[in-house]
Design a protein around this motif. Structure first.
Motif, mmCIF file in Angstrom:
data_model
loop_
_atom_site.group_PDB
_atom_site.id
_atom_site.type_symbol
_atom_site.label_atom_id
_atom_site.label_comp_id
_atom_site.label_asym_id
_atom_site.label_seq_id
_atom_site.Cartn_x
_atom_site.Cartn_y
_atom_site.Cartn_z
ATOM 1 N N GLN A 190 0.861 -1.175 0.000
ATOM 2 C CA GLN A 190 0.000 0.000 0.000
ATOM 3 C C GLN A 190 0.902 1.230 0.000
ATOM 4 N N ILE A 191 0.655 2.140 -0.928
ATOM 5 C CA ILE A 191 1.455 3.368 -0.966
ATOM 6 C C ILE A 191 0.546 4.547 -0.653
ATOM 7 N N ASP A 192 0.861 5.270 0.432
ATOM 8 C CA ASP A 192 0.137 6.500 0.779
ATOM 9 C C ASP A 192 1.162 7.612 0.835
ATOM 10 N N LEU A 193 0.990 8.562 -0.047
ATOM 11 C CA LEU A 193 2.033 9.554 -0.191
ATOM 12 C C LEU A 193 1.420 10.933 -0.387
ATOM 13 N N ASP A 194 1.916 11.885 0.380
ATOM 14 C CA ASP A 194 1.475 13.265 0.207
ATOM 15 C C ASP A 194 2.651 14.069 -0.326
ATOM 16 N N LEU A 195 2.565 14.457 -1.574
ATOM 17 C CA LEU A 195 3.685 15.152 -2.200
ATOM 18 C C LEU A 195 3.571 16.664 -2.065
ATOM 19 N N GLY A 196 2.577 17.119 -1.322
ATOM 20 C CA GLY A 196 2.387 18.556 -1.159
ATOM 21 C C GLY A 196 1.600 19.126 -2.329
ATOM 22 N N ASP A 197 1.106 20.345 -2.165
ATOM 23 C CA ASP A 197 0.313 21.008 -3.204
ATOM 24 C C ASP A 197 -0.885 20.160 -3.626
ATOM 25 N N GLY A 198 -1.427 19.446 -2.669
ATOM 26 C CA GLY A 198 -2.614 18.647 -2.944
ATOM 27 C C GLY A 198 -2.372 17.432 -3.793
ATOM 28 N N LEU A 199 -1.099 17.135 -4.053
ATOM 29 C CA LEU A 199 -0.769 15.972 -4.873
ATOM 30 C C LEU A 199 -0.626 14.771 -3.949
ATOM 31 N N LYS A 200 -1.582 13.835 -4.086
ATOM 32 C CA LYS A 200 -1.537 12.678 -3.194
ATOM 33 C C LYS A 200 -1.610 11.395 -4.000
ATOM 34 N N ILE A 201 -0.901 10.396 -3.515
ATOM 35 C CA ILE A 201 -0.956 9.083 -4.163
ATOM 36 C C ILE A 201 -1.408 8.072 -3.132
ATOM 37 N N ASN A 202 -2.534 7.428 -3.398
ATOM 38 C CA ASN A 202 -2.975 6.329 -2.556
ATOM 39 C C ASN A 202 -3.231 5.148 -3.479
ATOM 40 N N LYS A 203 -2.401 4.152 -3.353
ATOM 41 C CA LYS A 203 -2.490 3.083 -4.319
ATOM 42 C C LYS A 203 -2.012 1.782 -3.702
ATOM 43 N N VAL A 204 -2.628 0.697 -4.168
ATOM 44 C CA VAL A 204 -2.103 -0.622 -3.808
ATOM 45 C C VAL A 204 -1.411 -1.175 -5.046
ATOM 46 N N ILE A 205 -0.194 -1.533 -4.861
ATOM 47 C CA ILE A 205 0.570 -2.100 -5.990
ATOM 48 C C ILE A 205 0.834 -3.556 -5.682
ATOM 49 N N ASN A 206 0.515 -4.436 -6.598
ATOM 50 C CA ASN A 206 0.908 -5.819 -6.344
ATOM 51 C C ASN A 206 2.057 -6.226 -7.252
ATOM 52 N N ARG A 207 2.579 -7.378 -6.938
ATOM 53 C CA ARG A 207 3.815 -7.807 -7.587
ATOM 54 C C ARG A 207 3.651 -7.968 -9.102
ATOM 55 N N ASP A 208 2.475 -8.472 -9.511
ATOM 56 C CA ASP A 208 2.244 -8.649 -10.953
ATOM 57 C C ASP A 208 2.325 -7.318 -11.692
ATOM 58 N N GLU A 209 1.741 -6.293 -11.060
ATOM 59 C CA GLU A 209 1.792 -4.969 -11.686
ATOM 60 C C GLU A 209 3.230 -4.516 -11.866
ATOM 61 N N PHE A 210 3.984 -4.702 -10.804
ATOM 62 C CA PHE A 210 5.397 -4.300 -10.829
ATOM 63 C C PHE A 210 6.134 -5.015 -11.963
ATOM 64 N N GLU A 211 5.845 -6.302 -12.105
ATOM 65 C CA GLU A 211 6.545 -7.069 -13.129
ATOM 66 C C GLU A 211 6.096 -6.661 -14.527
ATOM 67 N N GLU A 212 4.813 -6.311 -14.643
ATOM 68 C CA GLU A 212 4.300 -5.914 -15.956
ATOM 69 C C GLU A 212 4.880 -4.551 -16.361
ATOM 70 N N VAL A 213 4.958 -3.635 -15.408
ATOM 71 C CA VAL A 213 5.497 -2.298 -15.697
ATOM 72 C C VAL A 213 6.943 -2.390 -16.166
ATOM 73 N N ASN A 214 7.655 -3.357 -15.628
ATOM 74 C CA ASN A 214 9.080 -3.469 -15.947
ATOM 75 C C ASN A 214 9.389 -4.612 -16.915
ATOM 76 N N ARG A 215 8.370 -5.003 -17.668
ATOM 77 C CA ARG A 215 8.541 -6.173 -18.540
ATOM 78 C C ARG A 215 9.751 -6.014 -19.460
ATOM 79 N N LYS A 216 9.896 -4.815 -20.023
ATOM 80 C CA LYS A 216 10.984 -4.590 -20.982
ATOM 81 C C LYS A 216 12.360 -4.812 -20.355
ATOM 82 N N VAL A 217 12.490 -4.382 -19.099
ATOM 83 C CA VAL A 217 13.775 -4.553 -18.419
ATOM 84 C C VAL A 217 14.095 -6.033 -18.288
ATOM 85 N N PHE A 218 13.088 -6.802 -17.909
ATOM 86 C CA PHE A 218 13.327 -8.230 -17.701
ATOM 87 C C PHE A 218 13.607 -8.942 -19.021
#
Lengths: 571, 301
Positions: A312-340
């Motif tokens: 779970q990622i909860d992040l307040d970057l200031g200026d109203g920019l917020k990230i609330n997200k659940v990232i699972n391992r499959d997503e991570f692997e798919e995002v980086n498919r090219k690297v692998f």
């Protein structure tokens, strides 16, 4: 020929060296990684990793600029990791060193939380740290040198002797120009580089030592073992195939690329905040803070994904920019498919170059920070039919331990138990050749040639009565000359006037075991056994920054009047 | 003129790397190891003609028949002794040569070409392409073969008379020898064997034949001043063959247990190898570099 050294030793140092000649100084091994680094030394019976004052064996590679004195990750105490990212801290220098501002790697470094500015013309990028709201400019060499000095001080304090000689590990894909930059950084830190070892070959040496020890234990069976070493750190990914027997590790092939944990991190940051590039373009204090926060949180998430299925990622970057997200391992692997995919292709290429089949590989060694990522482990294992990975080495310490062993071997240290009765026979990771046949790159020494190596090729003139020839030396694998790394150039003059194709211009390249490249050119007229003009010997690389420009200028100046063509081999 | 200079300097740099290398204490040990083992028979010497013939095989200290594994082991062993990482810059030249030789001999294609270029035919035991001194086979291989004990032979020529396609007279040595196994029909061969007045024609196992034929050839004898010298062969070739085979077997067994099948070289062989380096160096372009380096006084080798 004596090794040219950059440093001028003081009188006292010279005396110290004389004294130690009976007991040769043991060179220490340094693994200076993109994100982490470590120092190790052969202590007489085994390799020992040196610890800093905070009892860490593995330290972060960064330098924080504050007021007057910059301080590095070895000694400085960080209260909060976010401080590290206040804009005053420079890191990832291993990705930037020796690169020009047209390099895609430099461009991808622009969203680091300090200033990397490019003019996109092929010169050094402008790098600066934010100190008291001022951009203080620096260079990758300077940052590395500050860092190396801290490592040196730490080692000197613990070993209670001055340190001069070092063995450094470097990525396989480093060009020779980049290697000179590393040497430069070492010289600035008062260190003399005994060897620059490609990281996986350092691991190969360690593996060779372990194999020899185990064969001593069960009385012989010194049979040959073939290992594939996959090393993926924060900045680079390297592969090597080594054949080891009786303490001799023969590097059969090397392959490397600028992909690593940093790419995974950037892909994830882009995935979490697609508009980050435009948002942070201005590089103000606020933006740097946001960039840093995002970076720290993403890095942490990736680390946790190695042991968890989702984070779970909860992040307040200031200026109203917020990230609330659940990232699972499959997503991570798919995002980086090219690297692998790239990792896989490196392994395939390396096996092919080594002429080794998957079944012939006795051990598969996966090391480096990224080896903790389940996908990386699975990927490599599945390429070897689910083979169990070699577990005899610590993934984070293997390279530095190998460097320390090489340091002892290259310093001429003998071990009564034969633990240093070792040798690594290196291979050239990239082809080296000259521009000829128009704009083509003609390799003289192909890649994966055993070192030391000497090869020569005969070229000839391409115009009648051509008296001058331009020798432009490149390193790389691309067909077109200018797509390779330029190493240097010089002109051969005084070729006797003759119809084209008659003078034999012999280009000889010589790489010694310390990886010093010499290019020799001689001109012979048919029927004569002696060179018509004195042979030219040039130690490469000779280029400084602004690589590509010189050749463009040369082309403007000379056109093709001084070109060469290859001579068809006489059978 | 330059040839002499070069070979001397190569000799120095190749055969005595210890002289300029500090910290490599192991070298003297290895020297004494050489001495202990120098009496061991080395295969590669066996068909060597009196003229000096130096090549990649000698450089690596392997026989022309050696397989990839043996070449690899010899290469690694020598690299461990002479690699610049161990001997310093002096090892550069020599290591280059080792790499070259290794590359050529490890590639089946290049090795064949190289063998042709040096006129060296690779002979495998039991194959048909044996040069002088060895019998060839007419027809398929059989379990038994003919062998003339040339020590006992009186040179009567009876066997040649009855089976002229099988036997031949060696005029220089004055004895008969098998030229072609089963060169005549079985009956004629049988008659010629019977006809020998001293019974020096023997039926032997085919596997033993190469060893016997090797041992029966006169080998140059070491001379000491005016004494000794000349040629010699074992008095009893059959017992010598047995001893030889036994030696080979123990060597193999030893080799398997320790992973070393190549024999340590003697100082003389080391010197021969150094000379070989010098000669190979002289070929082609290298000569040119050497020449220039000497002329303009660069000395980095």
């Amino acid at each position: 020929m004596a090794e040219a050294s950059y440093t001028v030793a003081s009188d006292s140092e010279t005396i110290g060296e004389d004294k130690s000649s009976a007991f040769p100084e043991i060179a220490i091994g340094i693994d200076i990684g993109t994100s982490q680094c470590s120092v190790a030394v052969w202590n007489g019976s085994e390799v020992e990793l040196l610890k800093n004052t905070r009892n860490q064996k593995i330290m972060r590679s960064y330098v924080t600029f504050k007021d007057d004195t910059p301080s590095g990750g070895v000694s400085s105490q960080l209260s909060q990791e976010h401080d590290l990212l206040s804009g005053a801290t420079i890191f990832n220098m291993k990705r930037l060193i020796g690169r020009v501002d047209t390099d895609p790697v430099v461009h991808s470094s622009k969203n680091l939380p300090f200033l990397v500015q490019t003019l996109d013309i092929g010169v050094r990028p402008f790098i600066a740290a934010l100190v008291n709201n001022m951009w203080r400019s620096t260079t990758p060499e300077e940052v590395l040198a500050i860092f190396l000095v801290e490592l040196r001080v730490m080692a000197e304090a613990q070993l209670k002797r001055p340190i001069r000689n070092v063995v450094l590990t470097v990525p396989v894909s480093f060009s020779r120009f980049q290697l000179t930059r590393i040497e430069r950084a070492c010289a600035m830190a008062g260190l003399h580089v005994l060897r620059l070892m490609p990281e996986p070959t350092a691991v190969a040496l360690l593996y060779g030592q372990q194999q020899q020890q185990s064969s001593h234990d069960n009385m012989g069976s010194g049979s040959e073992k073939i290992a594939l070493i996959f090393n993926m750190g924060a900045g680079y990914c390297d592969v090597a195939v080594t054949a080891t027997a009786g303490g001799v590790s023969q590097i059969k092939a090397l392959a490397g690329s600028t992909i690593g944990g940093e790419d995974l991190l950037q892909n994830m940051m882009h995935y979490l905040l697609p508009e980050s590039q435009t948002l942070f373009k201005t590089h103000g204090i606020k933006e740097i803070k946001s960039m840093a926060l995002l970076r720290v949180a993403t890095e942490d998430a990736i680390h946790r994904l190695s042991s968890q299925i989702s984070v779970q990622i909860d992040l307040d970057l200031g200026d109203g920019l917020k990230i609330n997200k659940v990232i699972n391992r499959d997503e991570f692997e798919e995002v980086n498919r090219k690297v692998f995919v790239k990792c896989e292709s490196l392994i395939i290429q390396c096996l092919q170059d080594a002429k080794v089949e998957v079944e012939d590989v006795n051990d598969v060694i996966v090391v480096g920070g990224c080896s903790y990522i389940p996908k990386v482990k699975n990927l490599v294992a599945s390429m070897f039919n689910g083979k169990e990975l070699y577990n005899g080495v610590n993934p984070l310490e293997a390279a530095v331990r190998g460097a320390a062993v090489e340091g002892a071997v290259a310093s001429g240290i003998n071990d009564p138990f034969g633990n240093l009765d070792l040798l690594t026979i290196q291979a050239t990771p990239l082809a080296i050749g000259i521009r000829a046949d128009g704009n083509n790159f003609v390799p003289v020494i192909p890649r994966n040639t055993t070192m030391p190596a000497r090869r020569d090729l005969v070229f000839t003139t391409c115009h009648d009565n051509q008296t001058e020839a331009l020798i432009i030396v490149y390193e790389g694998e691309e067909k077109k000359a200018e797509e390779n790394h330029l190493l240097g150039y010089f002109k051969v003059v005084g070729i006797p006037e003759a119809p084209k194709g008659v003078p034999e211009i012999n280009v000889c390249m010589d790489i010694d075991a310390a990886n010093v490249l010499r290019v020799l050119v001689g001109v012979v007229m048919p029927g004569s056994r002696q060179p018509t003009i004195p042979i030219m010997e040039v130690r490469m690389p000779t280029v400084d920054d602004g690589h590509g420009w010189c050749v463009e200028a040369l082309n403007r100046k000379c056109g093709n009047t001084q070109d060469l063509v290859t001579v068809q081999k006489k059978v | 003129m330059s040839v002499g200079v070069v070979s001397t300097c190569c000799l120095l740099s190749c055969s005595k790397p210890s002289s300029q290398v500090h910290g490599y204490l192991n070298f003297h040990n290895s020297m004494s190891r050489w001495r202990q083992n120098r009496t061991v028979i080395r295969c590669c010497n066996r068909r060597e003609k009196p003229r000096a013939q130096h090549n990649y095989y000698e450089l690596l200290g392997v026989s022309v028949e050696s397989n990839a594994q043996e070449i690899k082991e010899a290469y690694r062993k020598l690299q461990k002794k002479y690699h610049p990482d161990i001997t310093g810059q002096q090892g550069h030249q020599y290591s280059l040569l080792l790499n070259k030789a290794y590359k050529v001999l490890m590639s089946e294609d290049q090795r064949r070409k190289y063998d042709e270029s040096i006129g060296q035919m690779r002979v495998r035991f039991g194959e048909n392409n044996s040069p002088l001194g060895y019998s060839t086979w007419n027809g398929p291989s059989r379990p038994h073969a003919l062998f003339v004990d040339e020590n006992a032979c009186i040179g009567c020529g009876e066997c040649v008379h009855f089976a002229s396609n099988t036997f031949t007279m060696d005029e220089a040595l004055g004895s008969a020898r098998v030229k072609v196994q089963y060169g005549d029909d079985d009956q004629n061969i049988e008659v010629s064997v019977q006809s020998c007045p001293v019974n020096c024609i023997h039926w032997v196992d085919t596997e033993e034949l190469p060893v016997l034929e090797f041992l029966i050839q006169p080998q140059p004898k070491k001379g000491y001043g005016v004494y000794g010298g000349g040629w010699e062969r074992p008095a009893n070739v059959f017992s010598a063959a047995k001893a030889f085979s036994k030696q080979l077997k123990t060597k193999e067994a030893y080799g398997q247990s320790s992973g070393e099948t190549t024999v340590e070289e003697s100082p003389a062989q080391a010197q021969a190898r150094a000379q070989a380096s010098a000669e190979i160096n002289m070929g082609g372009f290298f000569k040119l570099w050497k020449w220039v380096k000497e002329t303009i006084g660069i000395n980095d080798s």
